[in-house]
Design a protein around this motif. Structure first.
Motif, mmCIF file in Angstrom:
data_model
loop_
_atom_site.group_PDB
_atom_site.id
_atom_site.type_symbol
_atom_site.label_atom_id
_atom_site.label_comp_id
_atom_site.label_asym_id
_atom_site.label_seq_id
_atom_site.Cartn_x
_atom_site.Cartn_y
_atom_site.Cartn_z
ATOM 1 N N ARG A 1 37.452 48.913 50.732
ATOM 2 C CA ARG A 1 37.643 48.365 52.081
ATOM 3 C C ARG A 1 38.004 46.884 52.075
ATOM 4 O O ARG A 1 38.930 46.467 52.758
ATOM 5 C CB ARG A 1 36.367 48.536 52.909
ATOM 6 N N ASP A 2 37.263 46.096 51.312
ATOM 7 C CA ASP A 2 37.441 44.642 51.359
ATOM 8 C C ASP A 2 38.558 44.148 50.446
ATOM 9 O O ASP A 2 39.246 43.184 50.770
ATOM 10 C CB ASP A 2 36.138 43.927 50.999
ATOM 11 N N LEU A 3 38.711 44.797 49.295
ATOM 12 C CA LEU A 3 39.693 44.305 48.325
ATOM 13 C C LEU A 3 40.930 45.177 48.203
ATOM 14 O O LEU A 3 41.856 44.840 47.476
ATOM 15 C CB LEU A 3 39.025 44.159 46.948
ATOM 16 N N GLY B 1 32.335 38.023 51.003
ATOM 17 C CA GLY B 1 32.653 38.534 52.327
ATOM 18 C C GLY B 1 33.193 37.437 53.220
ATOM 19 O O GLY B 1 33.232 36.268 52.867
ATOM 20 N N GLU B 2 33.576 37.850 54.382
ATOM 21 C CA GLU B 2 34.125 36.894 55.343
ATOM 22 C C GLU B 2 33.016 36.195 56.064
ATOM 23 O O GLU B 2 31.961 36.644 56.291
ATOM 24 C CB GLU B 2 35.013 37.627 56.351
ATOM 25 N N GLN C 1 32.728 50.971 48.311
ATOM 26 C CA GLN C 1 33.182 50.583 49.646
ATOM 27 C C GLN C 1 33.735 49.155 49.650
ATOM 28 O O GLN C 1 34.773 48.898 50.260
ATOM 29 C CB GLN C 1 32.033 50.673 50.655
ATOM 30 N N ARG C 2 33.028 48.243 48.999
ATOM 31 C CA ARG C 2 33.506 46.853 48.964
ATOM 32 C C ARG C 2 34.858 46.768 48.268
ATOM 33 O O ARG C 2 35.762 46.059 48.719
ATOM 34 C CB ARG C 2 32.487 45.949 48.271
ATOM 35 N N ILE D 1 31.838 40.089 45.090
ATOM 36 C CA ILE D 1 32.811 40.170 46.155
ATOM 37 C C ILE D 1 32.342 39.265 47.290
ATOM 38 O O ILE D 1 31.225 39.401 47.776
ATOM 39 C CB ILE D 1 32.964 41.615 46.645
#
Length: 123
Positions: A62-64, A122-123, A58-59, A120
């Protein structure tokens, strides 16, 4: 308490906890990214290890913005690195035994182990 790799969670529970559609989990399985255990009745059971792997997927997606093919490559590389680290540990132990038997002492080990993890931010 269950073992880290003991399959105990149904797909509906995993989907709810991770806020992911069960069909997405099925797709991850079809793509070979995860391999949940199955009961005799063919129900998928996930372990905490599976859940952690799904969180990493997911990371990455979704994030990368990594696509599933890229995720597959990252997972394969991570597994290969772990395999090499295990091999290094075995060789290190063997070296220590050889040096013990020969009477030499190793002041500085020839091999240093570094752990590689996907980090990773995060914000």
């Amino acid at each position: 308490m269950h073992a880290y790799d003991e399959p105990v969670y149904l797909i509906s529970v995993v989907a709810k906890v991770l806020t992911i559609h069960p069909q997405t989990l099925r797709q991850y399985e079809r793509e070979g990214l995860i391999c949940p255990s199955r009961t005799e009745g063919k129900m998928r059971l996930f372990s905490q290890k599976d859940i952690d792997k799904i969180k990493m997927i997911q990371r990455l997606t979704r994030d990368l913005g990594v696509n599933l093919a890229g995720v597959d490559i990252i997972i394969q590389l991570k597994e290969k690195l772990q395999e090499y680290e295990n091999m290094i540990d075995e060789l290190k132990e063997e070296l220590i035994k050889v040096n013990k038997n020969s009477g030499d002492t190793v002041k500085n080990p020839l091999v240093k182990r570094d752990s590689y993890e996907v980090i990773i931010f995060g914000e």
